[in-house]
Write an enzyme that holds these catalytic residues in place. Structure first.
Site, PDB file in Angstrom:
ATOM      1  N   ASP A  16       0.734  -1.218  -0.145  1.00 15.53           N
ATOM      2  CA  ASP A  16       0.089   0.055   0.178  1.00 15.53           C
ATOM      3  C   ASP A  16       0.991   1.194  -0.326  1.00 15.53           C
ATOM      4  OD1 ASP A  16       0.638  -0.376   2.807  1.00 15.53           O
ATOM      5  OD2 ASP A  16      -1.721   0.094   3.403  1.00 15.53           O
ATOM      6  N   GLU A  74       5.627 -11.185  -3.260  1.00 16.84           N
ATOM      7  CA  GLU A  74       7.120 -10.500  -4.184  1.00 16.84           C
ATOM      8  C   GLU A  74       8.405 -11.441  -4.277  1.00 16.84           C
ATOM      9  OE1 GLU A  74       4.261  -8.260  -0.711  1.00 16.84           O
ATOM     10  OE2 GLU A  74       5.305 -10.288  -0.715  1.00 16.84           O
ATOM     11  N   HIS A  95       2.929   0.162  10.846  1.00 18.33           N
ATOM     12  CA  HIS A  95       2.707  -0.366  10.266  1.00 18.33           C
ATOM     13  C   HIS A  95       3.977  -0.789   9.196  1.00 18.33           C
ATOM     14  CE1 HIS A  95       0.152   1.533   6.892  1.00 18.33           C
ATOM     15  NE2 HIS A  95       0.752   0.321   6.316  1.00 18.33           N
ATOM     16  N   HIS A  96       4.363  -2.247   8.922  1.00 11.81           N
ATOM     17  CA  HIS A  96       5.441  -3.112   8.336  1.00 11.81           C
ATOM     18  C   HIS A  96       6.163  -2.686   9.177  1.00 11.81           C
ATOM     19  CE1 HIS A  96       1.967  -3.622   5.925  1.00 11.81           C
ATOM     20  NE2 HIS A  96       2.474  -2.810   4.787  1.00 11.81           N
ATOM     21  N   GLY A 125      20.432 -21.492  -6.291  1.00  9.52           N
ATOM     22  CA  GLY A 125      20.157 -23.029  -6.172  1.00  9.52           C
ATOM     23  C   GLY A 125      18.246 -22.665  -5.177  1.00  9.52           C
ATOM     24  N   ASP A 157       8.222 -32.425  -9.039  1.00  4.87           N
ATOM     25  CA  ASP A 157       6.465 -31.759  -8.208  1.00  4.87           C
ATOM     26  C   ASP A 157       7.245 -31.692  -7.114  1.00  4.87           C
ATOM     27  OD1 ASP A 157       7.789 -33.802  -7.558  1.00  4.87           O
ATOM     28  OD2 ASP A 157       6.358 -35.565  -7.143  1.00  4.87           O
ATOM     29  N   ASN A 215       8.335 -37.642  -9.308  1.00  5.51           N
ATOM     30  CA  ASN A 215       8.950 -38.459  -8.722  1.00  5.51           C
ATOM     31  C   ASN A 215       8.613 -38.838  -7.539  1.00  5.51           C
ATOM     32  OD1 ASN A 215      10.210 -36.282  -8.538  1.00  5.51           O
ATOM     33  ND2 ASN A 215      12.137 -36.745  -9.933  1.00  5.51           N
ATOM     34  N   GLY A 244       8.859 -36.599  -4.933  1.00  8.51           N
ATOM     35  CA  GLY A 244       9.647 -35.996  -3.578  1.00  8.51           C
ATOM     36  C   GLY A 244      10.580 -35.037  -4.419  1.00  8.51           C
ATOM     37  N   GLU A 299      17.604 -33.810  -3.127  1.00  6.68           N
ATOM     38  CA  GLU A 299      18.104 -34.419  -1.906  1.00  6.68           C
ATOM     39  C   GLU A 299      18.497 -35.598  -1.415  1.00  6.68           C
ATOM     40  OE1 GLU A 299      18.845 -31.607  -0.142  1.00  6.68           O
ATOM     41  OE2 GLU A 299      17.577 -29.991  -1.433  1.00  6.68           O
TER      42      GLU A 299
END
Length: 564
Positions: free
Chosen positions: A25, A47, A110-111, A410, A441, A468, A470, A474
């Site tokens: 705003d 954002e 605010h913010h 990454g 996914d 696949n 997951g 990792e």
């Protein structure tokens, strides 16, 4: 009281006109001025995604701008801006701030953090910005805007411009807009540049076995024309890093493939490591970009070309920019004295073990060379951090294919936002170019709502969702069967409908076998990309590209090392 000059415009409009020249705003009022500068509001879902989209747009158009509100908005975006800083992408981050009077009074607005400090977010952003400014003095606004935008372009890194709501509409002279921004690089010191070029030419004449490696900063710092001239004139074998993928015309006979240290194909690794001289253009030797720091590019046989310095073997030349060095080198070389040997051949031939297999599982070893066969000239390919970033290394691109990825920073989820920005850039500049996303996914779940923005703007990407089950990247590093690498399964083929794509402007496909891949790639209507399309591609959970398996092993070993 004197009347305002007709040659005066609001500070915000001055800023927007400069952005047009280049390609929350608290900020609502200044958004009203966008149309006056022939700009338009995209309006991302959040954002962070907007920062990813600005990054993707800048990679295709040269530069971009992101507008967020003060505090909550800019902090949400800062992760994406950090990625742009890390990977040398020029994004101007404009922050709509509370009015200057409120800031001076330290009001608990605010913010804020409730402590009256309105500079804290600016200071946070300074660590991931090449330069910053808050426009509190209208008399200096034009000068500061021009300084920041010029810095953004020349350094190929983000800048931060804070714009208080009252200053945004303060009138300043439009006179400076009559003079375009000077975007030329400052000249190198002539004597030092001449010495650098002379040393490089002498090394090239002595070498019987020279190779070129092109990396990310060759793209970001705009030396691709010079790079291709050097390749075409010298006929030297040329390779790319993972981050440099797309920097070289891969149909050129001189192109030999992707070099990533021990993660490379064996013929590529052997060819690089046997070279007498390596011309390394725009290098960024991060872990994933260098095969887990297994590059064997010793300084004694390397010339490094960078945007702000040069390295020749053990000597460094600060402030000598590669752009001008390459231009002078191309003019200086006696090409009859350049010796070269055969380049390794990279093809899109599917490995025999896959082509002869009776299994219908869509493996990475089969899929990525097949993608290379399906791609067309001028495609824009965006790959997500994960299996796609590593799998695409096995595809030899047609000519003029652009590749967007985030190998160094990454941030998982980056590619969905980036493809929206890239697709928007192509809608403006070259709507005939296909924009293609490969995303896992798991990664999709972080930024999926940007599909709604794509639909709202009539963008037509082809989205391949690799299902696949997951986070495979990792799993390759740690926790193959761990629950923290699992995800909740989604009904991917319903996403386009959920996000509002009309039935006649969306298409969904599920592909579970190799035969279905062949049918899909043989479908001419699909390949024409007439509307936004989503392909759910099922792959084995524990399968991964060759390069990812090797990097996973190297990374797992490093993560397991105990500090001395």
């Amino acid at each position: 009281m004197s009347k305002p000059s007709s040659n005066e415009i609001p500070v915000a409009l001055y800023l927007y006109k400069r952005l047009h020249e280049l390609g929350g705003d608290f900020n609502l009022t200044m958004l009203d001025l966008l149309p006056d500068a022939d700009l338009y509001w995209v309006g991302n879902c959040n954002e962070l995604n907007a920062a990813y989209a600005a990054d993707g747009y800048a990679r295709m158009k040269g530069m971009s701008a992101l507008i967020t509100t003060f505090g909550v908005g800019e902090l949400s975006a800062i992760n994406g801006i950090a990625g742009s800083f890390s990977e040398h992408v020029p994004v101007a981050h404009i922050v709509g701030m509370p009015n200057s009077g409120s800031q001076k009074s330290g009001l608990l607005l605010h913010h804020t953090l409730g402590n009256g400090d309105f500079t804290v977010y600016h200071r946070m952003s300074s660590f991931v910005s090449q330069t910053t400014t808050t426009l509190l003095e209208p008399a200096k606004a034009a000068q500061e805007i021009d300084r920041c935008l010029r810095t953004c372009w020349l350094t190929a890194r983000p800048v931060y411009i804070g714009l208080p709501s009252d200053i945004a509409y303060h009138k300043i002279s439009a006179e400076p807009l009559k003079t375009p921004l000077d975007l030329t690089l400052p000249p190198n010191d002539p004597e030092t540049e001449a010495e650098v070029v002379a040393e490089i030419t002498e090394l090239m004449y002595k070498s019987k076995n020279t190779v070129i490696i092109a990396d990310a900063c060759a793209i970001r710092h705009r030396v691709l024309d010079e790079l291709h001239q050097l390749i075409d004139k010298t006929k030297l074998p040329t390779f790319v890093s993972p981050m440099g993928k797309g920097s070289v015309n891969e149909t050129n006979p001189c192109f030999g493939g992707v070099y990533a240290g021990d993660v490379s194909r064996e013929d590529v690794r052997a060819r690089i490591e046997a070279a007498e001289l390596i011309l390394f253009v725009g290098g960024l030797m991060s872990d994933f970009n260098s095969g887990g720091f297994t590059y064997r590019v010793e300084r004694r046989r390397t010339v490094e070309f960078h945007s702000d310095h040069m390295k020749i073997r053990y000597s460094t030349f600060p402030g000598i920019q590669m752009n001008q060095v390459l231009q002078k080198l191309i003019k200086t070389l006696d090409y009859s004295r350049i010796r070269t040997i055969e380049t390794p051949l990279m093809t899109n031939i599917i490995p025999r073990i896959e082509s002869e297999s009776t299994s219908q599982d869509i493996t990475h070893a089969y899929f990525w060379p097949r993608v290379g066969q399906w791609l067309k000239e001028y495609d824009v390919v965006v790959t997500e951090t994960g299996t796609a970033n590593f799998g695409i290394l096995e595809a030899r691109f047609p000519a003029h294919v652009a590749h967007i990825s985030q190998v160094l920073y990454g941030s998982i989820g980056y590619a969905v936002g980036a493809v929206q920005g890239a697709a928007l850039a192509m809608k403006e500049e070259a709507p005939e170019r296909r924009v293609i996303l490969f995303v896992g996914d798991g990664s999709l779940q972080l930024s999926v709502q940007e599909i709604a923005t794509m639909i709202r703007h009539g963008l037509k990407p082809i989205i391949f969702v690799i299902n696949n089950s997951g986070y495979t990247i990792e799993r390759m590093i740690h926790g193959m069967d761990a629950g923290y690498n699992d995800i909740t399964p989604w009904k991917h083929t319903q996403l386009l409908e959920v996000f509002g794509a009309p039935p006649n402007k969306r298409k969904n496909y599920q592909v579970k076998t190799k035969d279905e891949v062949e049918e899909l790639f043989g479908n001419e209507e699909f390949s024409k990309a007439p509307c936004i399309q989503l392909v759910e591609l099922f792959m084995p959970q524990k399968d991964a590209p060759r390069a990812l398996i090797k990097v996973g092993e190297i990374t797992a070993r490093r993560n397991g090392e105990v500090a001395a």
